[in-house]
Design a protein around this motif. Structure first.
Motif, mmCIF file in Angstrom:
data_model
loop_
_atom_site.group_PDB
_atom_site.id
_atom_site.type_symbol
_atom_site.label_atom_id
_atom_site.label_comp_id
_atom_site.label_asym_id
_atom_site.label_seq_id
_atom_site.Cartn_x
_atom_site.Cartn_y
_atom_site.Cartn_z
ATOM 1 N N ARG A 83 0.868 -1.177 0.000
ATOM 2 C CA ARG A 83 0.000 0.000 0.000
ATOM 3 C C ARG A 83 0.906 1.229 0.000
ATOM 4 N N LEU A 119 -2.726 -0.082 -4.081
ATOM 5 C CA LEU A 119 -3.617 0.947 -3.573
ATOM 6 C C LEU A 119 -2.773 2.130 -3.112
ATOM 7 N N GLN A 121 -3.264 5.618 -0.706
ATOM 8 C CA GLN A 121 -4.191 6.213 0.248
ATOM 9 C C GLN A 121 -3.628 7.522 0.780
ATOM 10 N N THR A 123 -4.751 10.864 3.841
ATOM 11 C CA THR A 123 -5.697 11.470 4.777
ATOM 12 C C THR A 123 -5.754 12.949 4.442
ATOM 13 N N ARG A 132 -10.433 17.832 -0.251
ATOM 14 C CA ARG A 132 -11.218 16.602 -0.431
ATOM 15 C C ARG A 132 -11.850 16.574 -1.823
ATOM 16 N N GLU A 136 -11.136 13.742 -4.697
ATOM 17 C CA GLU A 136 -12.237 13.014 -5.329
ATOM 18 C C GLU A 136 -12.194 13.170 -6.847
ATOM 19 N N PHE A 140 -10.072 9.367 -5.899
ATOM 20 C CA PHE A 140 -10.029 8.894 -4.516
ATOM 21 C C PHE A 140 -11.449 8.895 -3.964
ATOM 22 N N SER A 141 -11.736 7.946 -3.096
ATOM 23 C CA SER A 141 -13.045 7.921 -2.451
ATOM 24 C C SER A 141 -12.857 7.788 -0.945
ATOM 25 N N ALA A 142 -13.805 8.356 -0.215
ATOM 26 C CA ALA A 142 -13.786 8.287 1.249
ATOM 27 C C ALA A 142 -14.382 6.941 1.654
ATOM 28 N N SER A 143 -13.599 5.883 1.519
ATOM 29 C CA SER A 143 -14.093 4.523 1.738
ATOM 30 C C SER A 143 -14.024 4.088 3.200
ATOM 31 N N HIS A 144 -13.252 4.781 4.011
ATOM 32 C CA HIS A 144 -13.078 4.409 5.408
ATOM 33 C C HIS A 144 -13.194 5.646 6.286
ATOM 34 N N GLU A 145 -13.476 5.449 7.519
ATOM 35 C CA GLU A 145 -13.491 6.544 8.498
ATOM 36 C C GLU A 145 -12.183 6.450 9.274
#
Length: 152
Positions: A83, A119, A121, A123, A132, A136, A140-145
């Protein structure tokens, strides 16, 4: 605009830290003054010695116009996948909103692929809604919190 990319050298630290400090959030956490605090040089040496880290600068017409750090994380999930984490992305303030950030990310994504990452990633601070939207637009997608615990 012909941007070239290279791994940062210790001589680039002043430019890098100045970019990191040059926004409202960075100004709160960075200490930019010349000479730089020793902590930046110490961190640079650790990053430069780690084969899983790439601190990159983007250069346009001989001037550093941006920076980002890629970290390659080997893990067991995804059948021993890799990753890539991208952090500390900054474009010099006089070059913002000119498409340079998009070029950075396309380069970083290709770099991650070339190192075998499945992948990439990142933040982003909740105080940066425009960032953000930009991420996008790159797919990129907000797949996790995400969650953080401040230790200091």
């Amino acid at each position: 605009m012909e941007i070239t990319y290279r791994l940062a050298t210790e001589a680039d630290l002043i430019d890098i830290v100045q970019m990191l400090a040059d926004d409202k959030l960075g100004a709160r956490r960075e200490k930019f003054h010349v000479p730089l605090p020793d902590s930046y040089g110490q961190a640079f040496k650790i990053i430069a010695a780690d084969p899983h880290q790439e601190l990159t600068v983007a250069v346009l017409n001989g001037e550093i116009v941006g920076t980002f750090q890629l970290t390659f994380i080997q893990y067991l999930t995804y059948q021993g996948g890799i990753r890539a984490q991208i952090e500390a992305v900054r474009v010099k303030s006089t070059y913002r909103n000119k498409g340079i950030g998009r070029q950075f990310f396309l380069y970083a994504i290709d770099r991650a692929r070339s190192k075998g990452a499945h992948l990439i990633q990142l933040t982003t601070d909740k105080e940066r809604p425009e960032a953000r939207r930009f991420y996008e637009s790159l797919g990129f997608s907000a797949s996790h919190e995400g969650m953080k615990l401040q230790l200091k």
